[in-house]
Design a protein around this motif. Structure first.
Motif, PDB file in Angstrom:
ATOM      1  N   LEU A   1       0.829  -1.210   0.000  1.00 19.47           N
ATOM      2  CA  LEU A   1       0.000   0.000   0.000  1.00 19.47           C
ATOM      3  C   LEU A   1       0.863   1.260   0.000  1.00 19.47           C
ATOM      4  N   LEU A   2       1.879   1.251   0.845  1.00 19.63           N
ATOM      5  CA  LEU A   2       2.751   2.425   0.933  1.00 19.63           C
ATOM      6  C   LEU A   2       3.603   2.579  -0.325  1.00 19.63           C
ATOM      7  N   ALA A   3       3.998   1.471  -0.919  1.00 17.13           N
ATOM      8  CA  ALA A   3       4.759   1.533  -2.175  1.00 17.13           C
ATOM      9  C   ALA A   3       3.918   2.180  -3.270  1.00 17.13           C
ATOM     10  N   ASN A   4       2.634   1.832  -3.300  1.00 15.17           N
ATOM     11  CA  ASN A   4       1.736   2.429  -4.291  1.00 15.17           C
ATOM     12  C   ASN A   4       1.571   3.931  -4.055  1.00 15.17           C
ATOM     13  N   ASP A   5       1.486   4.319  -2.771  1.00 16.70           N
ATOM     14  CA  ASP A   5       1.351   5.745  -2.480  1.00 16.70           C
ATOM     15  C   ASP A   5       2.620   6.516  -2.816  1.00 16.70           C
ATOM     16  N   LEU A   6       3.764   5.893  -2.621  1.00 20.03           N
ATOM     17  CA  LEU A   6       5.006   6.542  -3.021  1.00 20.03           C
ATOM     18  C   LEU A   6       5.048   6.748  -4.535  1.00 20.03           C
ATOM     19  N   SER A   7       4.517   5.793  -5.274  1.00 16.32           N
ATOM     20  CA  SER A   7       4.428   5.941  -6.732  1.00 16.32           C
ATOM     21  C   SER A   7       3.468   7.062  -7.098  1.00 16.32           C
ATOM     22  N   LEU A   8       2.357   7.148  -6.361  1.00 18.26           N
ATOM     23  CA  LEU A   8       1.372   8.212  -6.604  1.00 18.26           C
ATOM     24  C   LEU A   8       1.994   9.592  -6.381  1.00 18.26           C
ATOM     25  N   THR A   9       2.734   9.738  -5.303  1.00 17.69           N
ATOM     26  CA  THR A   9       3.354  11.038  -5.034  1.00 17.69           C
ATOM     27  C   THR A   9       4.457  11.356  -6.039  1.00 17.69           C
ATOM     28  N   MET A  10       5.155  10.319  -6.523  1.00 18.62           N
ATOM     29  CA  MET A  10       6.213  10.562  -7.485  1.00 18.62           C
ATOM     30  C   MET A  10       5.651  11.137  -8.779  1.00 18.62           C
ATOM     31  N   VAL A  11       4.528  10.600  -9.218  1.00 19.73           N
ATOM     32  CA  VAL A  11       3.861  11.121 -10.424  1.00 19.73           C
ATOM     33  C   VAL A  11       3.456  12.580 -10.193  1.00 19.73           C
ATOM     34  N   ALA A  12       2.922  12.860  -9.007  1.00 18.19           N
ATOM     35  CA  ALA A  12       2.481  14.223  -8.692  1.00 18.19           C
ATOM     36  C   ALA A  12       3.665  15.193  -8.654  1.00 18.19           C
ATOM     37  N   LEU A  13       4.788  14.749  -8.089  1.00 18.23           N
ATOM     38  CA  LEU A  13       5.943  15.641  -7.958  1.00 18.23           C
ATOM     39  C   LEU A  13       6.577  15.978  -9.297  1.00 18.23           C
ATOM     40  N   LYS A  14       6.463  15.095 -10.257  1.00 19.97           N
ATOM     41  CA  LYS A  14       7.018  15.389 -11.583  1.00 19.97           C
ATOM     42  C   LYS A  14       6.321  16.588 -12.215  1.00 19.97           C
TER      43      LYS A  14
ATOM     44  N   HIS B   1       4.318  18.725 -10.204  1.00 16.31           N
ATOM     45  CA  HIS B   1       4.199  19.764  -9.169  1.00 16.31           C
ATOM     46  C   HIS B   1       5.317  19.574  -8.138  1.00 16.31           C
ATOM     47  N   PRO B   2       6.563  19.907  -8.497  1.00 15.89           N
ATOM     48  CA  PRO B   2       7.701  19.602  -7.609  1.00 15.89           C
ATOM     49  C   PRO B   2       7.786  20.444  -6.343  1.00 15.89           C
ATOM     50  N   LYS B   3       6.948  21.460  -6.217  1.00 13.15           N
ATOM     51  CA  LYS B   3       7.056  22.342  -5.050  1.00 13.15           C
ATOM     52  C   LYS B   3       5.752  22.431  -4.258  1.00 13.15           C
ATOM     53  N   VAL B   4       4.985  21.348  -4.267  1.00 12.20           N
ATOM     54  CA  VAL B   4       3.739  21.299  -3.488  1.00 12.20           C
ATOM     55  C   VAL B   4       4.024  20.614  -2.152  1.00 12.20           C
ATOM     56  N   TYR B   5       3.876  21.359  -1.070  1.00 12.37           N
ATOM     57  CA  TYR B   5       4.206  20.849   0.262  1.00 12.37           C
ATOM     58  C   TYR B   5       3.466  19.565   0.603  1.00 12.37           C
ATOM     59  N   TRP B   6       2.167  19.515   0.271  1.00 13.23           N
ATOM     60  CA  TRP B   6       1.323  18.405   0.714  1.00 13.23           C
ATOM     61  C   TRP B   6       1.783  17.073   0.128  1.00 13.23           C
ATOM     62  N   VAL B   7       2.314  17.134  -1.086  1.00 20.04           N
ATOM     63  CA  VAL B   7       2.808  15.905  -1.717  1.00 20.04           C
ATOM     64  C   VAL B   7       4.070  15.426  -0.990  1.00 20.04           C
ATOM     65  N   TRP B   8       4.980  16.373  -0.716  1.00 19.71           N
ATOM     66  CA  TRP B   8       6.197  16.022   0.024  1.00 19.71           C
ATOM     67  C   TRP B   8       5.839  15.478   1.407  1.00 19.71           C
ATOM     68  N   ASN B   9       4.868  16.120   2.070  1.00 17.80           N
ATOM     69  CA  ASN B   9       4.475  15.675   3.413  1.00 17.80           C
ATOM     70  C   ASN B   9       3.953  14.239   3.403  1.00 17.80           C
ATOM     71  N   HIS B  10       3.138  13.912   2.401  1.00 19.00           N
ATOM     72  CA  HIS B  10       2.583  12.563   2.331  1.00 19.00           C
ATOM     73  C   HIS B  10       3.688  11.549   2.042  1.00 19.00           C
ATOM     74  N   ARG B  11       4.630  11.965   1.230  1.00 16.82           N
ATOM     75  CA  ARG B  11       5.753  11.062   0.923  1.00 16.82           C
ATOM     76  C   ARG B  11       6.562  10.772   2.196  1.00 16.82           C
ATOM     77  N   ARG B  12       6.779  11.782   2.994  1.00 20.98           N
ATOM     78  CA  ARG B  12       7.480  11.576   4.266  1.00 20.98           C
ATOM     79  C   ARG B  12       6.709  10.590   5.146  1.00 20.98           C
ATOM     80  N   TRP B  13       5.420  10.804   5.238  1.00 22.57           N
ATOM     81  CA  TRP B  13       4.587   9.961   6.090  1.00 22.57           C
ATOM     82  C   TRP B  13       4.675   8.501   5.652  1.00 22.57           C
TER      83      TRP B  13
END
Length: 342
Positions: A89-102, A104-116
């Motif tokens: 589940l967490l691996a899938n979410d990391l993939s989801l955030t990676m797509v988002a960061l490509k 939107h590389p400066k969106v705090y909420w994406v970075w925060n979720h990746r940390r979590w």
């Protein structure tokens, strides 16, 4: 866009496009309402989780939905899952955030979720290797950050995130390796202030822990800085790092030596007939360090001579940089009054 032939659309085509846009907006609003209603009802189901995926793929800046997604994982999905399933589940979410960061590389909420996600990787996969999954993910995360910094070397959020990753890795990375990495980034782009800043943090840690000789390593840093100054004397990042390295100015010999180096650079530019021979940063730095000599070592320096020199440079700066004329005038007034300009 340039070199793209404009094709006039028919009224029917324009109307069809607007209709498609209206339909997308209506779908988005309906999806948003559904998710927020489920959130109010504390719906921790897989269906709700899948809906948040759909919405975040459209709008990764919706921090409320990221928060709701984490609550679904913690309250709904994790309790019913094995460590292996949680890991997936967490691996899938990391993939989801990676797509988002490509995108939107400066969106705090994406970075925060990746940390979590990284902080909640379970132990495994084996009892005798409890850090296996965590080490693999954190090592991969360092590669991810380096790739992002290859794309945008001055992305301050990526640099901040890099510091977080370095501090969180279950098997720490060598700080000497990080020092080499910052030098690599600086050599490729002197104006990379984030790399200089990271370098200062790494050196401070190494010095405080006694893992690096402060005298020898400072000499090496000044060599790097001197090369950078003569390469691009207009680069603000270099001069700010130089001030950090000088510190409080307790070392009189070092201050006098650096003033001489900067004066040599200024003289060299003037002799070459460079259009920017009166370099602002050279003159500002000489004033800064000479006033530091006055403030810290007045009993063993020619205070009158230093003050006269500073006054002359400040008058030159008023002509060279008229936009900051009042700033230089204030410094000159303080200097004449005997209060210094630090």
């Amino acid at each position: 866009m340039h070199h793209v032939k404009y094709v006039k659309q028919s009224p029917e085509a324009i109307a069809a496009r607007k209709q498609r846009e209206k339909a997308k907006i209506a779908d988005f609003l309906a999806l948003t309402d559904d998710i927020l209603t489920r959130k109010k009802q504390s719906d921790w189901s897989k269906d709700a989780f899948d809906l948040t995926t759909r919405l975040l793929q459209v709008n990764p800046e919706f921090y409320t939905v990221w928060n709701y997604r984490r609550n679904i994982l913690v309250n709904g999905l994790f309790p019913k899952s094995s460590p292996q399933e949680i890991n997936e589940l967490l691996a899938n979410d990391l993939s989801l955030t990676m797509v988002a960061l490509k995108a939107h590389p400066k969106v705090y909420w994406v970075w925060n979720h990746r940390r979590w996600c990284l902080e909640n990787i379970p132990e495994g996969p084996e009892v005798d290797d409890p850090l296996g999954w965590r080490k693999a993910y954190w090592d991969k995360e360092m590669i991810v950050v380096e790739r992002m910094l290859d794309v945008d070397p001055r992305n301050f959020m990526a640099w901040n995130y890099r510091r977080y990753v370095l501090a969180s890795m279950p098997v720490p990375r060598s700080e000497l390796a990080e020092l080499a990495y910052t030098l690599k980034k600086i050599e490729s782009e002197l104006s990379n202030f984030s790399a200089w800043h990271q370098r200062s943090k790494v050196l401070t840690a190494l010095w405080s822990d006694g893992r690096l000789d402060p005298v020898e390593s400072r000499e090496a840093e000044f060599d790097i800085l001197h090369n950078a100054m003569f390469t691009d004397p207009n680069d603000q990042s270099v001069w700010l790092y130089h001030r950090w390295l000088i510190g409080s100015g307790d070392d009189k010999e070092r201050l006098e030596g650096e003033i001489a180096v900067i004066q040599e650079l200024l003289d060299e530019k003037r002799q070459s007939g460079d259009q920017e021979s009166d370099n602002k940063w050279c003159m500002e730095s000489i004033v800064y360090y000479k006033t530091m000599l006055i403030a810290k070592h007045s009993s063993s320096v020619d205070v009158v001579g230093l003050r006269t020199s500073c006054e002359d440079f400040l008058k030159q700066l008023m002509k060279l940089d008229p936009a900051r004329r009042n700033r230089y005038q204030d410094k000159l007034t303080q200097l004449v009054s005997g209060h210094g300009v630090l």
